[in-house]
Design a protein around this motif. Structure first.
Motif, mmCIF file in Angstrom:
data_model
loop_
_atom_site.group_PDB
_atom_site.id
_atom_site.type_symbol
_atom_site.label_atom_id
_atom_site.label_comp_id
_atom_site.label_asym_id
_atom_site.label_seq_id
_atom_site.Cartn_x
_atom_site.Cartn_y
_atom_site.Cartn_z
ATOM 1 N N UNK A 140 7.388 4.549 -9.601
ATOM 2 C CA UNK A 140 6.000 4.946 -9.859
ATOM 3 C C UNK A 140 5.019 3.970 -9.220
ATOM 4 N N UNK A 141 5.345 2.687 -9.231
ATOM 5 C CA UNK A 141 4.484 1.693 -8.576
ATOM 6 C C UNK A 141 4.449 1.903 -7.068
ATOM 7 N N UNK A 142 5.626 2.185 -6.483
ATOM 8 C CA UNK A 142 5.678 2.405 -5.034
ATOM 9 C C UNK A 142 4.876 3.635 -4.625
ATOM 10 N N UNK A 143 4.859 4.655 -5.480
ATOM 11 C CA UNK A 143 4.099 5.862 -5.163
ATOM 12 C C UNK A 143 2.603 5.576 -5.073
ATOM 13 N N UNK A 144 2.145 4.536 -5.767
ATOM 14 C CA UNK A 144 0.742 4.143 -5.695
ATOM 15 C C UNK A 144 0.462 3.295 -4.460
ATOM 16 N N UNK A 145 1.426 2.416 -4.087
ATOM 17 C CA UNK A 145 1.196 1.492 -2.983
ATOM 18 C C UNK A 145 1.183 2.184 -1.620
ATOM 19 N N UNK A 146 1.988 3.233 -1.438
ATOM 20 C CA UNK A 146 2.053 3.908 -0.137
ATOM 21 C C UNK A 146 0.703 4.438 0.306
ATOM 22 N N UNK A 147 0.051 5.292 -0.490
ATOM 23 C CA UNK A 147 -1.275 5.808 -0.101
ATOM 24 C C UNK A 147 -2.318 4.704 0.084
ATOM 25 N N UNK A 148 -2.213 3.628 -0.708
ATOM 26 C CA UNK A 148 -3.177 2.533 -0.571
ATOM 27 C C UNK A 148 -3.099 1.924 0.826
ATOM 28 N N UNK A 149 -1.887 1.697 1.323
ATOM 29 C CA UNK A 149 -1.732 1.115 2.662
ATOM 30 C C UNK A 149 -2.163 2.092 3.747
ATOM 31 N N UNK A 150 -1.978 3.387 3.519
ATOM 32 C CA UNK A 150 -2.443 4.387 4.495
ATOM 33 C C UNK A 150 -3.961 4.360 4.597
ATOM 34 N N UNK A 151 -4.642 4.321 3.437
ATOM 35 C CA UNK A 151 -6.112 4.249 3.444
ATOM 36 C C UNK A 151 -6.598 2.932 4.061
ATOM 37 N N UNK A 152 -5.899 1.882 3.761
ATOM 38 C CA UNK A 152 -6.270 0.555 4.284
ATOM 39 C C UNK A 152 -6.206 0.548 5.809
ATOM 40 N N UNK A 153 -5.196 1.225 6.375
ATOM 41 C CA UNK A 153 -5.023 1.215 7.828
ATOM 42 C C UNK A 153 -6.218 1.841 8.550
ATOM 43 N N UNK A 154 -6.925 2.781 7.873
ATOM 44 C CA UNK A 154 -8.072 3.435 8.506
ATOM 45 C C UNK A 154 -9.243 2.485 8.708
ATOM 46 N N UNK A 155 -9.312 1.420 7.934
ATOM 47 C CA UNK A 155 -10.432 0.479 8.032
ATOM 48 C C UNK A 155 -10.059 -0.823 8.729
ATOM 49 N N UNK A 156 -8.824 -0.937 9.191
ATOM 50 C CA UNK A 156 -8.363 -2.163 9.863
ATOM 51 C C UNK A 156 -7.689 -1.778 11.184
ATOM 52 N N UNK A 157 -8.501 -1.634 12.225
ATOM 53 C CA UNK A 157 -7.963 -1.186 13.516
ATOM 54 C C UNK A 157 -6.920 -2.148 14.072
ATOM 55 N N UNK A 158 -7.147 -3.415 13.902
ATOM 56 C CA UNK A 158 -6.250 -4.411 14.500
ATOM 57 C C UNK A 158 -4.841 -4.352 13.912
ATOM 58 N N UNK A 159 -4.753 -4.075 12.641
ATOM 59 C CA UNK A 159 -3.425 -4.041 11.992
ATOM 60 C C UNK A 159 -3.114 -2.653 11.434
ATOM 61 N N UNK A 160 -3.837 -1.652 11.927
ATOM 62 C CA UNK A 160 -3.675 -0.289 11.416
ATOM 63 C C UNK A 160 -2.247 0.232 11.569
ATOM 64 N N UNK A 161 -1.654 0.017 12.763
ATOM 65 C CA UNK A 161 -0.293 0.522 12.982
ATOM 66 C C UNK A 161 0.721 -0.152 12.052
#
Length: 367
Positions: A224-245
């Motif tokens: 259940x914790x991992x299910x929360x962390x996955x989308x968070x990192x996807x959203x984070x990648x949209x605002x961090x071009x340098x480390x988005x990939x």
């Protein structure tokens, strides 16, 4: 050897492959020797003004001559299975009757009448009937045959032909009287060893069950914790071009770990947890079987004591004692044979299930 250590010990010559381990242990009666095949499937919900209940389709295929047809299809509800179990216990008091799932769900894992609950019960009922079918004595019980072949109205009519209230009360009174007498005087050492074995077995199987449920809960919380962390990192990648990939890659990795954990949890809930719970129920059944054997022995002991104190009616008492001695001998022989068979099946179930868990863990960590 009644030691519990043999349950989870392997010979040094056993191959390393888990699949090879499983293949080493086979039942004596292979599928090619079976002549009775039973399937429990197609659960169906029924809602009336009085109650809501589930029926299951029971399909039987057989080559036995005592059956009028080679295939039968009937529908049974849970209370029909309870009736069959009680009739088997009545007819064979010192045989080990397979356990049924409880009427209500345990440990609050799923809601009653949910799809998961119904499927879990269906599997348990399927196993119950097939364990009876594979048993060398129970499989030929008349009530078992009627259960498999009679239509609903026929089964209902047959149930009404059971022992009356006074007969059942008499059985209860004798059982209570026997328990009040306490420990039997002349219990053979073998049955004392069985009692000691079951006391230890019950403690260990209950401990294993608690550990397995704790592991399952920890895995579920982790997932259940991992299910929360996955989308968070996807959203984070949209605002961090340098480390988005890199963040997207991490999100994908978390998602794969989550799916692998779900598969691991499914293995626990479908194989390990049901097996452990079944043997918790078996431990309770065996304690009851041993008590019933002691009750029969107690009847004999009380008659022998009465004969020693009687100066008259000795012939009558001697005849009763002779019948009770035969009854005790039959009870002892039935339990001895069933005990060995039960231990063999239990050891097979333990080995195959824990080997399956180990194999699933290997796949999990490889993923």
């Amino acid at each position: 050897d009644t030691s519990l250590t043999e349950v989870n010990s392997f010979s040094p010559s056993v191959p390393i492959s888990p699949s090879s381990m499983i293949n080493q242990y086979k039942f004596e009666d292979g599928p090619e020797l079976r002549d009775l095949f039973i399937t429990v499937d197609d659960p169906e919900s029924h809602i009336t003004a009085i109650e809501t209940f589930i029926t299951y389709r029971v399909v039987t295929k057989t080559t036995r001559g005592e059956f009028d047809s080679s295939e039968y299809e009937v529908r049974r509800r849970y209370q029909d299975f309870l009736w069959l179990k009680s009739k088997l216990e009545e007819a064979h008091p010192t045989l080990i009757i397979p356990p049924l799932p409880e009427k209500f769900i345990m440990k609050g894992m799923v809601e009653r009448f949910s799809d998961e609950f119904i499927e879990t019960r269906r599997k348990a009922l399927h196993k119950f009937l097939n364990r009876i079918a594979d048993h060398p004595t129970l499989t030929f019980n008349d009530d078992f045959k009627i259960f498999l072949t009679a239509q609903a109205w026929e089964l209902s009519s047959h149930k009404k032909q059971g022992p009356g209230l006074l007969s059942r009360m008499g059985q209860t009174v004798r059982a209570v009287a026997s328990s009040v007498r306490g420990t039997v005087k002349n219990r053979p050492e073998m049955f004392t060893e069985m009692n000691n074995y079951m006391e230890t077995f019950s403690q260990k199987i209950n401990l294993l069950d608690k550990i397995a449920h704790r592991i399952y809960k920890e895995e579920r919380d982790y997932c259940n914790e991992m299910k929360e962390y996955g989308p968070i990192h996807t959203l984070w990648s949209a605002s961090e071009e340098a480390i988005g990939d890199s963040l997207k890659g991490l999100a994908g990795c978390i998602d794969r770990c989550c799916r692998a954990t779900e598969r691991r949890m499914a293995g626990l809930s479908e194989h390990l947890l049901p097996m452990l719970h079944e043997y918790i129920l078996y431990s309770e059944i065996l304690v009851g079987v041993l008590k019933r054997r002691d009750q029969i022995q107690g009847e004999l002991d009380s008659k022998v004591d009465a004969l020693a104190n009687k100066k008259t009616e000795k012939d009558l008492f001697s005849e009763e004692i002779g019948k009770l001695e035969d009854k005790v001998e039959r009870a002892n022989n039935a339990l001895k044979a069933d005990w060995d068979r039960w231990k063999q099946n239990m050891q097979w179930d333990m080995r195959s299930t824990f080997t399956n868990v180990a194999e699933n863990n290997l796949h999990y960590y490889e993923e």
